[in-house]
Each structure stands twice: as C-alpha cells, then as structure tokens.
Scaffold this motif. Structure first.
Motif, PDB file in Angstrom:
ATOM      1  N   LEU A   4      22.588  15.270 -12.587  1.00 56.38           N
ATOM      2  CA  LEU A   4      22.584  14.354 -11.452  1.00 56.38           C
ATOM      3  C   LEU A   4      21.136  13.980 -11.166  1.00 56.38           C
ATOM      4  CD1 LEU A   4      24.261  12.985  -9.177  1.00 56.38           C
ATOM      5  CD2 LEU A   4      23.593  14.912  -7.739  1.00 56.38           C
ATOM      6  N   VAL A   5      20.818  12.716 -11.325  1.00 60.92           N
ATOM      7  CA  VAL A   5      19.457  12.243 -11.099  1.00 60.92           C
ATOM      8  C   VAL A   5      19.409  11.508  -9.778  1.00 60.92           C
ATOM      9  CG1 VAL A   5      17.619  10.751 -11.940  1.00 60.92           C
ATOM     10  CG2 VAL A   5      18.983  12.073 -13.554  1.00 60.92           C
ATOM     11  N   VAL A   6      18.541  11.963  -8.889  1.00 62.70           N
ATOM     12  CA  VAL A   6      18.353  11.329  -7.593  1.00 62.70           C
ATOM     13  C   VAL A   6      17.158  10.395  -7.716  1.00 62.70           C
ATOM     14  CG1 VAL A   6      17.935  11.704  -5.141  1.00 62.70           C
ATOM     15  CG2 VAL A   6      19.266  13.376  -6.452  1.00 62.70           C
ATOM     16  N   GLY A   7      17.452   9.099  -7.730  1.00 59.60           N
ATOM     17  CA  GLY A   7      16.390   8.116  -7.873  1.00 59.60           C
ATOM     18  C   GLY A   7      16.622   7.188  -9.045  1.00 59.60           C
ATOM     19  N   ALA A   8      16.904   5.937  -8.767  1.00 62.17           N
ATOM     20  CA  ALA A   8      17.119   4.928  -9.802  1.00 62.17           C
ATOM     21  C   ALA A   8      15.785   4.288 -10.162  1.00 62.17           C
ATOM     22  CB  ALA A   8      18.114   3.878  -9.310  1.00 62.17           C
ATOM     23  N   VAL A   9      14.902   5.097 -10.748  1.00 59.22           N
ATOM     24  CA  VAL A   9      13.523   4.680 -11.023  1.00 59.22           C
ATOM     25  C   VAL A   9      13.328   4.469 -12.522  1.00 59.22           C
ATOM     26  CG1 VAL A   9      12.664   5.830  -8.958  1.00 59.22           C
ATOM     27  CG2 VAL A   9      12.771   7.093 -11.114  1.00 59.22           C
ATOM     28  N   HIS A  10      12.096   4.079 -12.913  1.00 59.76           N
ATOM     29  CA  HIS A  10      11.824   3.818 -14.329  1.00 59.76           C
ATOM     30  C   HIS A  10      12.031   5.068 -15.187  1.00 59.76           C
ATOM     31  CE1 HIS A  10      10.572  -0.215 -13.576  1.00 59.76           C
ATOM     32  NE2 HIS A  10       9.509   0.123 -12.839  1.00 59.76           N
ATOM     33  N   ILE A  11      11.645   6.229 -14.670  1.00 61.34           N
ATOM     34  CA  ILE A  11      11.861   7.467 -15.424  1.00 61.34           C
ATOM     35  C   ILE A  11      13.356   7.672 -15.670  1.00 61.34           C
ATOM     36  CG2 ILE A  11      11.581   9.979 -15.412  1.00 61.34           C
ATOM     37  CD1 ILE A  11       9.153   9.572 -13.580  1.00 61.34           C
ATOM     38  N   SER A  12      14.166   7.394 -14.669  1.00 56.97           N
ATOM     39  CA  SER A  12      15.615   7.556 -14.805  1.00 56.97           C
ATOM     40  C   SER A  12      16.180   6.628 -15.869  1.00 56.97           C
ATOM     41  CB  SER A  12      16.302   7.275 -13.470  1.00 56.97           C
ATOM     42  OG  SER A  12      15.728   8.014 -12.425  1.00 56.97           O
ATOM     43  N   GLN A  13      15.639   5.411 -15.946  1.00 59.95           N
ATOM     44  CA  GLN A  13      16.117   4.464 -16.947  1.00 59.95           C
ATOM     45  C   GLN A  13      15.867   4.977 -18.364  1.00 59.95           C
ATOM     46  OE1 GLN A  13      14.079   0.900 -15.129  1.00 59.95           O
ATOM     47  NE2 GLN A  13      16.044  -0.072 -15.617  1.00 59.95           N
ATOM     48  N   ALA A  14      14.757   5.655 -18.564  1.00 59.14           N
ATOM     49  CA  ALA A  14      14.482   6.240 -19.873  1.00 59.14           C
ATOM     50  C   ALA A  14      15.270   7.526 -20.085  1.00 59.14           C
ATOM     51  CB  ALA A  14      12.986   6.518 -20.010  1.00 59.14           C
ATOM     52  N   LEU A  15      15.439   8.297 -19.015  1.00 60.78           N
ATOM     53  CA  LEU A  15      16.112   9.594 -19.116  1.00 60.78           C
ATOM     54  C   LEU A  15      17.606   9.448 -19.375  1.00 60.78           C
ATOM     55  CD1 LEU A  15      16.024  12.677 -18.819  1.00 60.78           C
ATOM     56  CD2 LEU A  15      16.190  12.366 -16.335  1.00 60.78           C
ATOM     57  N   ALA A  16      18.236   8.447 -18.768  1.00 58.92           N
ATOM     58  CA  ALA A  16      19.697   8.322 -18.843  1.00 58.92           C
ATOM     59  C   ALA A  16      20.224   8.276 -20.270  1.00 58.92           C
ATOM     60  CB  ALA A  16      20.151   7.096 -18.051  1.00 58.92           C
ATOM     61  N   PRO A  17      19.747   7.384 -21.150  1.00 61.43           N
ATOM     62  CA  PRO A  17      20.303   7.368 -22.509  1.00 61.43           C
ATOM     63  C   PRO A  17      19.985   8.625 -23.304  1.00 61.43           C
ATOM     64  CG  PRO A  17      18.461   5.835 -22.323  1.00 61.43           C
ATOM     65  CD  PRO A  17      18.777   6.295 -20.933  1.00 61.43           C
ATOM     66  N   MET A  18      18.797   9.197 -23.092  1.00 64.99           N
ATOM     67  CA  MET A  18      18.443  10.419 -23.814  1.00 64.99           C
ATOM     68  C   MET A  18      19.324  11.583 -23.387  1.00 64.99           C
ATOM     69  SD  MET A  18      14.296  10.364 -24.213  1.00 64.99           S
ATOM     70  CE  MET A  18      13.926  10.278 -22.462  1.00 64.99           C
ATOM     71  N   ALA A  19      19.566  11.700 -22.092  1.00 67.37           N
ATOM     72  CA  ALA A  19      20.390  12.797 -21.587  1.00 67.37           C
ATOM     73  C   ALA A  19      21.820  12.685 -22.107  1.00 67.37           C
ATOM     74  CB  ALA A  19      20.376  12.809 -20.064  1.00 67.37           C
ATOM     75  N   ARG A  20      22.328  11.461 -22.185  1.00 72.93           N
ATOM     76  CA  ARG A  20      23.681  11.265 -22.699  1.00 72.93           C
ATOM     77  C   ARG A  20      23.759  11.651 -24.168  1.00 72.93           C
ATOM     78  NH1 ARG A  20      26.093   5.803 -22.100  1.00 72.93           N
ATOM     79  NH2 ARG A  20      28.036   6.930 -22.396  1.00 72.93           N
ATOM     80  N   ILE A  21      22.743  11.288 -24.950  1.00 72.79           N
ATOM     81  CA  ILE A  21      22.711  11.665 -26.366  1.00 72.79           C
ATOM     82  C   ILE A  21      22.676  13.181 -26.509  1.00 72.79           C
ATOM     83  CG2 ILE A  21      21.294  11.607 -28.462  1.00 72.79           C
ATOM     84  CD1 ILE A  21      20.472   8.756 -27.657  1.00 72.79           C
ATOM     85  N   ALA A  22      21.972  13.856 -25.596  1.00 72.42           N
ATOM     86  CA  ALA A  22      21.860  15.316 -25.633  1.00 72.42           C
ATOM     87  C   ALA A  22      23.117  16.016 -25.130  1.00 72.42           C
ATOM     88  CB  ALA A  22      20.656  15.771 -24.808  1.00 72.42           C
ATOM     89  N   GLY A  23      24.104  15.246 -24.656  1.00 74.23           N
ATOM     90  CA  GLY A  23      25.378  15.842 -24.279  1.00 74.23           C
ATOM     91  C   GLY A  23      25.600  16.046 -22.804  1.00 74.23           C
ATOM     92  N   PHE A  24      24.750  15.468 -21.961  1.00 74.02           N
ATOM     93  CA  PHE A  24      24.907  15.616 -20.521  1.00 74.02           C
ATOM     94  C   PHE A  24      25.750  14.480 -19.944  1.00 74.02           C
ATOM     95  CE2 PHE A  24      21.150  18.091 -21.411  1.00 74.02           C
ATOM     96  CZ  PHE A  24      21.277  19.187 -20.574  1.00 74.02           C
ATOM     97  N   ASP A  25      26.632  14.842 -19.029  1.00 75.51           N
ATOM     98  CA  ASP A  25      27.370  13.857 -18.244  1.00 75.51           C
ATOM     99  C   ASP A  25      26.427  13.398 -17.138  1.00 75.51           C
ATOM    100  OD1 ASP A  25      29.083  12.392 -16.703  1.00 75.51           O
ATOM    101  OD2 ASP A  25      30.517  13.993 -16.352  1.00 75.51           O
ATOM    102  N   MET A  26      25.991  12.157 -17.222  1.00 74.55           N
ATOM    103  CA  MET A  26      24.877  11.667 -16.407  1.00 74.55           C
ATOM    104  C   MET A  26      25.373  10.829 -15.229  1.00 74.55           C
ATOM    105  SD  MET A  26      21.469  11.449 -16.604  1.00 74.55           S
ATOM    106  CE  MET A  26      20.074  10.438 -16.140  1.00 74.55           C
TER     107      MET A  26
END
Length: 238
Positions: free
Chosen positions: A82-104
């Motif tokens: 669960l990421v709190v903050g729809a920021v630039h870091i989140s935009q990069a983190l979201a696809p990587m976290a999904r590839i790593a197997g996290f429900d984002m």
C-alpha cells in the motif's frame, strides 16, 4: 480433503491469515493449524517446532519422525504493498512492485495526483488514509510505503500500519524530518519499539537520486523485510 477442512482453509485465506495444513503420511486425518496453534507453544500440536520453522521460511516441508511424519503445507497470504502518495516515485514503484509479485494499491486524497491515467492497471483510492484504510484492511502481510512528505497524509497511515503489524513500514523524508515525525507519533501514544520499526529515510542506501532509483531502493528494502524479517534499518533516500 474433507469439505469442512476445505471450508475452514478458504475462510483463513479470505481473511488473509496464515495457516498450515498438516497431512500425515501414515494416512491419518489431515488437520488445519491456525491462530494460537501457529505459535511455538501450541498446546498439544506435536509438530509445533517444524510448523514454526516452516512459517518463518514461508516454505512447505516434510517433518516429524516415524508415525508422526507429515507434510506441512504452508498457506501464506500473497504480499501486498500500500503506497500512500501518488507521486513520481510511486509511478516508478508501481510497475516494479507488480512484477515482483506485490498486489499494489495507491492511496492519496489529492485527486489531481490520484488518477487512473497516472497509475494504469493499479487500484487508486482518492481518499484520506483514515477513510480508506479500514476498508482496505492492513495486516502483517502488507508493506506500507508513505511517500507524500506531508504529515497530515503520511502519519495516520504510518500509525495504522504499525498498529496492524505490517511487515514493513517506510516513510520518505530526511533524518531531521523523521526526528520530528517520531516526536509526533510518540505524542500519539506509539511505543519506542513500534516507532523503531519505521524505515526512514526510506530505501536501501544505494545513493539513489532520481524517482526511479529511489523506487528501486524502496522495493529492495521491502523485499528484504519480507524475506528476512523486519528490523530497524537506515535508509538513504531523502
């Protein structure tokens, strides 16, 4: 598998609770180990030590001797982030976290940032954490990543994540910012032990500078907490 056992197993899965299905090799009845019986002192469970070790490794295994030999099937809820903050870091983190197997999932009350266009294929909740988290349901299999740099948004989520026992709680901000955050969280009644679990500054010390690099550092730290256990740690991303 007996229908009542299958129903109980599905109940644990739906509630995102860890459990263990023990299958004796001598043909004896299967049993589902849940709740307090998962601890080291289960009150009569003969394979308690092996169950505890299997859960710690998140891996099924054979265990026991002679007539007690059995297969321990570990059932662990899939990890969430669960990421709190729809920021630039989140935009990069979201696809990587999904590839790593996290429900984002992204949470941010700022509707100008929390949009499906900025986060395709990721659930976005445009609400304050205080409003969104009860329905989301934080648990020990969830990583909470606070990235807004705004105490009004980040800190209610951080406090909720600590209270829920999230396996990872991290927050963006410098050491000076985090020192002030610690004071505010302590004033809310959070214990020093709980506060020490916060990874801040967030992310492994990779010398990360860009949003994408910081996202890599954060994801690496989350994976470390998931696989090796959480502990107070120093990050680098400010």
């Amino acid at each position: 598998m007996r229908l009542d056992l299958l129903a109980a197993l599905n109940t644990e899965r739906a509630a995102r609770r860890a459990c263990v299905l023990v299958t004796p090799l001598d043909g004896g009845a299967q049993r589902l180990v849940t709740g307090p019986a998962l601890k080291a002192d289960p009150g009569g469970e003969p394979l308690a030590g092996a169950i505890s070790a299997a859960l710690a490794e998140r891996r099924s295994r054979m265990a026991g001797e002679g007539g007690q030999r059995a297969f321990i099937g570990v059932e662990i809820p899939p990890p969430r982030m669960l990421v709190v903050g729809a920021v630039h870091i989140s935009q990069a983190l979201a696809p990587m976290a999904r590839i790593a197997g996290f429900d984002m999932t992204i949470v941010d009350p700022r509707t100008a940032f929390a949009t499906p266009e900025r986060f395709p294929d990721v659930p976005v909740i445009a609400e304050w954490p205080q409003e969104a988290l009860p329905a989301y349901g934080l648990d020990p299999f969830t990583a909470l990543v606070a990235l807004t740099h705004d105490p009004k948004v980040d800190e209610p989520a951080i406090a909720a994540g600590l209270k829920a026992g999230c396996f990872y709680v991290g927050a963006l901000g410098s050491r000076r910012t985090h020192a002030r955050r610690v004071e505010r969280l302590a004033a809310q009644g959070l214990s020093p032990t709980d506060i020490a679990r916060i990874h801040a500054p967030i992310g492994l010390d990779l010398g990360a500078a860009s949003p994408a690099e910081i996202a890599v550092a954060v994801l690496a730290q989350v994976i470390g907490a998931l696989r090796r256990g959480d502990a107070p740690a120093k990050g680098a991303a400010a």
